[in-house]
Design an enzyme around this catalytic site. Structure first.
Site, short mmCIF file in Angstrom:
data_model
loop_
_atom_site.label_atom_id
_atom_site.label_comp_id
_atom_site.label_asym_id
_atom_site.label_seq_id
_atom_site.Cartn_x
_atom_site.Cartn_y
_atom_site.Cartn_z
N SER A 1 83.47 41.08 -52.21
CA SER A 1 84.11 41.92 -53.20
C SER A 1 85.45 41.32 -53.61
CB SER A 1 84.23 43.35 -52.66
OG SER A 1 84.64 44.25 -53.65
N ASP B 1 79.03 39.14 -53.50
CA ASP B 1 79.26 40.14 -54.54
C ASP B 1 80.75 40.20 -54.94
OD1 ASP B 1 77.58 41.62 -56.15
OD2 ASP B 1 77.91 43.50 -55.10
N HIS C 1 76.55 47.25 -53.33
CA HIS C 1 77.75 46.44 -53.11
C HIS C 1 78.21 46.40 -51.66
CE1 HIS C 1 81.38 44.42 -54.34
NE2 HIS C 1 82.15 45.37 -53.86
#
Length: 305
Positions: A127, A154, A225
């Site tokens: 992230s 991600d 996610h």
């Protein structure tokens, strides 16, 4: 010879998981660390893993141990507890951790007769941590070790195009991110769904589009996610759209990381080549398996939904 699917199983090494606290001594790390390492004596490459926004490093303990079981030492700093919009402080903190590794601080936190190979270091992050990993690789923070490989899980560069967290990394030009090492970008199919924890235009697809070769892109179609985290992560579990049971996604992300590191750090391409040729060996359904080789434009296969 081991099959490509073996990389998604726990490796041959038992693992240790140690917490190393920050302290005001010359040998202590600049940030608290979670260190996953093989238990068997030997010398192993080092991977620095950077947590996502407002996440704890121990949310990834099972993922880190999967990677360690295949013969890697994984160092996961806790870069902050609370943070604002700007990622500059995180970038410099991560660089300081790498410099601490270069100074030999890690050895006392490893199992007996386990040694880090610090000729180069690989950087990974999830992230916002994936964005920070890119920032380090692109020179936004000075480090004293060469980069062996970059893996972004991600990655996210802000809330939306034009609303990136400083310093912005995405340029919106194809092959513009010239990282001085091979890059893997792992994406999720549900990350952009409401609530959009990985919004379109600032997430994995755009990061990969902008990566210069060599680079690859794998997308888990039915997972969200945070689905590579441990099962128990407090309130973080309900914030993003999830694909259900997390174990398959952890196995996929851990195995993909290992396959990439095996090729580009250890010089053994069989596992990554196996995933490229037979995506069905993954424990999740892949909606994209793309590779950008040196000297070529993006090519690969977009798998049916």
């Amino acid at each position: 010879m081991a099959s490509a699917g073996d990389v998604f199983d726990h490796g041959r090494h038992g693992t240790s998981l140690a917490q190393v606290q920050e302290a005001k001594t010359s040998r202590s790390p600049p940030k608290p660390l979670l260190v996953a390492a093989p238990c068997d004596a030997g010398e192993y490459p080092v991977v620095v893993f950077l947590h996502g926004y407002l996440a704890n490093n121990y949310f990834y303990s099972q993922l880190l141990q999967h990677v360690a079981s295949h013969g890697f030492i994984v160092v996961a700093p806790q870069l902050y507890t609370f943070s604002g919009h700007d990622t500059t402080g995180e970038i410099h903190s991560a660089a300081a951790v790498i410099d601490w590794l270069a100074d030999g601080g890690l050895s006392s936190s490893l199992p007996p007769n386990v040694r880090p190979n610090l000729t180069a270091v690989s950087i990974s992050g999830h992230s916002r941590g994936g964005k920070v990993a890119f920032a380090l690789a692109l020179g936004h923070g000075r480090t004293s070790l060469p980069l062996a490989a970059l893996i972004a899980v991600d990655p996210v560069d802000g809330m939306a195009p034009g609303r990136q967290t400083p310093p912005p990394i995405l340029t919106y030009r194809e092959a513009s991110l010239r990282v001085p090492a091979p890059v893997m970008v792992i994406g999720t199919g549900l990350g952009a769904l409401r609530p959009p924890c990985a919004p379109l235009g600032v997430s994995h697809a755009e990061f990969y589009r902008e990566c210069a070769a060599p680079a690859c892109h794998l997308v888990a179609r039915d997972y969200g996610h945070t689905d590579m985290m441990d099962d128990v992560t407090g309130g973080a579990k309900g914030l993003c759209k999830s694909g259900g049971a997390r174990a398959p996604m952890r196995r996929f992300v851990g195995g993909a990381m290992v396959a990439f590191l095996e090729k580009w750090v250890e010089g053994r391409p069989e596992w990554l080549d196996g995933i490229r040729e037979r995506p069905e060996v993954a424990p999740v359904v892949l909606s994209a398996v793309e590779f950008r080789d040196a000297g070529t434009r993006i090519h690969g296969v977009m798998l049916p939904a």
